[in-house]
Design an enzyme around this catalytic site. Structure first.
Site, PDB file in Angstrom:
ATOM      1  N   TYR A 153       0.836  -1.235  -0.046  1.00  0.00           N
ATOM      2  CA  TYR A 153       0.077   0.046   0.002  1.00  0.00           C
ATOM      3  C   TYR A 153       0.923   1.296   0.097  1.00  0.00           C
ATOM      4  O   TYR A 153       1.738   1.345   0.825  1.00  0.00           O
ATOM      5  CB  TYR A 153      -0.932  -0.123   1.300  1.00  0.00           C
ATOM      6  CG  TYR A 153      -1.942   1.266   1.261  1.00  0.00           C
ATOM      7  CD1 TYR A 153      -2.826   1.405   0.316  1.00  0.00           C
ATOM      8  CD2 TYR A 153      -1.578   2.086   2.414  1.00  0.00           C
ATOM      9  CE1 TYR A 153      -3.769   2.569   0.404  1.00  0.00           C
ATOM     10  CE2 TYR A 153      -2.406   3.352   2.221  1.00  0.00           C
ATOM     11  CZ  TYR A 153      -3.245   3.495   1.602  1.00  0.00           C
ATOM     12  OH  TYR A 153      -4.276   4.684   1.579  1.00  0.00           O
ATOM     13  N   ASP A 248       9.303   3.068  -0.323  1.00  0.00           N
ATOM     14  CA  ASP A 248       8.033   3.750   0.262  1.00  0.00           C
ATOM     15  C   ASP A 248       8.312   3.464   1.866  1.00  0.00           C
ATOM     16  O   ASP A 248       7.953   2.324   2.167  1.00  0.00           O
ATOM     17  CB  ASP A 248       6.742   3.404  -0.079  1.00  0.00           C
ATOM     18  CG  ASP A 248       5.662   4.000   0.789  1.00  0.00           C
ATOM     19  OD1 ASP A 248       5.980   4.793   1.481  1.00  0.00           O
ATOM     20  OD2 ASP A 248       4.573   3.942   0.352  1.00  0.00           O
ATOM     21  N   LYS A 276       4.073   9.755   8.569  1.00  0.00           N
ATOM     22  CA  LYS A 276       3.868   9.253   9.887  1.00  0.00           C
ATOM     23  C   LYS A 276       4.806   9.806  10.932  1.00  0.00           C
ATOM     24  O   LYS A 276       4.738  10.857  11.423  1.00  0.00           O
ATOM     25  CB  LYS A 276       4.063   7.565   9.674  1.00  0.00           C
ATOM     26  CG  LYS A 276       2.749   7.289   8.782  1.00  0.00           C
ATOM     27  CD  LYS A 276       2.362   5.835   8.795  1.00  0.00           C
ATOM     28  CE  LYS A 276       1.225   5.615   8.069  1.00  0.00           C
ATOM     29  NZ  LYS A 276       1.058   4.497   6.961  1.00  0.00           N
TER      30      LYS A 276
HETATM   31  C1  LIG Z   1       0.285   4.946   5.754  1.00  0.00           C
HETATM   32  C2  LIG Z   1       1.148   4.695   4.410  1.00  0.00           C
HETATM   33  C3  LIG Z   1       1.107   5.336   3.262  1.00  0.00           C
HETATM   34  C4  LIG Z   1       0.029   6.608   3.167  1.00  0.00           C
HETATM   35  O1  LIG Z   1       0.339   7.692   4.000  1.00  0.00           O
HETATM   36  P1  LIG Z   1      -1.031   8.551   4.383  1.00  0.00           P
HETATM   37  O2  LIG Z   1      -0.248   9.521   5.298  1.00  0.00           O
HETATM   38  O3  LIG Z   1      -1.985   7.804   5.122  1.00  0.00           O
HETATM   39  O4  LIG Z   1      -1.393   9.079   3.103  1.00  0.00           O
HETATM   40  C5  LIG Z   1       1.902   5.244   2.298  1.00  0.00           C
HETATM   41  N1  LIG Z   1       2.790   4.234   2.203  1.00  0.00           N
HETATM   42  C6  LIG Z   1       2.955   3.409   3.204  1.00  0.00           C
HETATM   43  C7  LIG Z   1       4.000   2.408   3.188  1.00  0.00           C
HETATM   44  C8  LIG Z   1       2.200   3.807   4.549  1.00  0.00           C
HETATM   45  O5  LIG Z   1       2.395   2.732   5.394  1.00  0.00           O
END
Ligand SMILES: *Cc1c(COP(=O)(O)O)cnc(C)c1O
Length: 442
Positions: A153, A248, A276
């Site tokens: 994701y 990511d 995050k």
């Molecule tokens: C949470 C997450 C996202 C998206 O971040 P948001 O701040 O929710 O838009 C993208 N990549 C990874 C790996 C994530 O865990």
């Protein structure tokens, strides 16, 4: 919505009342799907405050929290340094839409801790970070195709919302409505940890792949570590083909080690996305990497990307406080590692004792208890997990004041605020929960 499967007292509570009100005005009653508790067949708990490893719901019930706002709260809830920094920034104003010194400081800290990020741009969410990194990769390489991994994701970016793990999987949406097929066509979704398939994709689409985007430790199909050789192979394949490797690290950055997964596994990606933890719980994201690539971003270069609230002073202040605390406490990661390991090993042992087939995956302070014998190495093996059994376990735990992510396909987060005592309490609750599950089986 009365729940017959799990008729806990929470259903006639203040949370239930709030949910009724919310559902009239907010789709599904929540502002992000996983919060809705649908994956565990019940309705959401509304939270009102948190401190350290604890949160309190709208009915005054206390929980030990393993969600940690889905990752950002590495230091626990309401950390005093983060709160102080945000309070001080607040006194100076909430936003300027102009450059500030604090943004420079945060960029310097990110660069120091994650050296592959030679230049960085701040945005307001992880989704915005990955969306921008993909655009940049396409602009830099002048190619269209993107490789992602099934169950990975990367936010709700159109071209990345293909076989996208927990949130989507939980609701059995194959892909999202509203994403044109033509967009999805440019995305190749390959099995995680499968080097041979990646090699074949590069052979078939040679010279057409702009980037590979990967969660270097998958967190959104539950926690799935990279197998040995997977990340090095992606590094080599992208390098050889002239495409870019995007890590990511929105979840893993500053989590699996201070310098993220790239430090832990010794791989230098071309671009990295963050989020995050760098906002300490305030909305933020970032993308960065090789200076020659980042110099393609406007106003330096032709790839446009902008944001009214990008580099927001409150979020940046929280991020600086967070990263400075991580630098000040050299033992923080080894302490979290030790507690997380004790939790993961303890869960596995208790499950074995109760004869419940499980597999616990863990990297640093990220872990998932899968209700399948495993091993869980990719989405198809994760998907074998027994979701109903997880749902029961989840409710047995929440009744015992332990708050887990309300889906089988999410990572649990141990924070620096979790104590040895917290781990003991959690394992005691888990023992009762496993025994209750075993009773039901026999
Ligand atoms: C949470 C997450 C996202 C998206 O971040 P948001 O701040 O929710 O838009 C993208 N990549 C990874 C790996 C994530 O865990």
């Amino acid at each position: 919505m009365q729940n017959i499967l799990f008729p806990t007292s929470q259903k006639t509570s203040r949370s239930a009342e709030l949910f009724e009100r919310a559902r009239k005005l907010i789709p599904g009653g929540v502002n992000s799907p996983v919060r809705a508790f649908r994956a565990v067949g019940s309705s959401p708990v509304f939270l009102v405050r948190g401190r350290g490893s604890n949160v309190v719901d709208a009915d005054g019930k206390h929980y030990l929290d393993y969600v940690g706002a889905w990752g950002p709260l590495l230091l626990g809830h309401a950390h005093p340094d983060v709160e102080r920094a945000v309070g001080q920034a607040l006194e100076r104003g909430t936003a300027f839409g102009f450059a500030t010194e604090a943004e420079v400081r945060l960029a310097e800290l990110i660069n120091e801790i994650v050296p592959s990020v030679e230049k960085v741009r701040l945005v307001t969410s992880g989704t915005e970070a990955t969306m921008s990194a993909i655009r940049l990769a396409r602009g830099f390489t002048e190619r269209k195709k993107i490789i992602k991994f099934i169950g990975g994701y990367h936010g709700h970016v159109d071209s990345l919302l293909v076989k996208a793990g927990s949130g989507v999987a939980t609701f059995s949406l194959p892909d999202s409505a509203g994403v044109p097929k033509e967009f999805a066509d440019l995305t190749l979704a390959l099995p995680y940890n499968d080097v041979a398939t990646a090699e074949r994709a590069f052979a078939e689409h040679a010279g057409q792949i702009a980037a590979v985007i990967v969660e270097p430790v998958a967190g959104n199909m539950g926690c799935v570590p990279p197998s040995q050789g997977f990340l090095p192979a992606l590094r080599e394949l992208t390098q050889r083909d002239g495409s870019l490797l995007i890590f990511d690290e929105v979840m893993t950055g500053f989590r699996v080690s201070r310098g993220g997964a790239q430090e832990l596994y010794g791989i230098r990606p071309d671009l990295t996305t963050l989020g995050k933890i760098i906002g300490g719980g305030l909305p933020i994201g970032a993308y960065g990497g090789r200076a020659d690539i980042m110099d393609m971003v406007a106003p330096e270069g032709p790839v446009y990307q902008a944001g009214t609230l990008a580099g927001n002073p409150l979020a940046v202040a929280a991020g600086i406080a967070m990263l400075e605390e991580l630098r000040r406490r050299p033992l923080l990661y080894s302490e979290m590692e030790a507690r997380s390991q004790r939790l993961a090993d303890g869960l596995q042992e208790l499950a074995v004792d109760a004869r419940i087939p499980t597999c616990v995956n863990r990297v640093g302070s990220m872990l998932t208890l899968f209700f399948t014998p495993g091993p869980v190495v990719d989405w198809s093996s994760a998907e074998r997990a027994d979701r109903d059994r997880f749902a029961k376990f989840f409710h047995l735990m929440i009744e015992r004041n332990i708050l887990l992510p309300p889906s089988q396909f999410e990572a649990w987060f141990v924070s620096a605020a979790h104590t040895d005592k917290d781990v003991d309490i959690t394992l005691d609750a888990a023992e009762e929960a496993f025994n209750a599950l075993a009773q039901e089986l026999s």
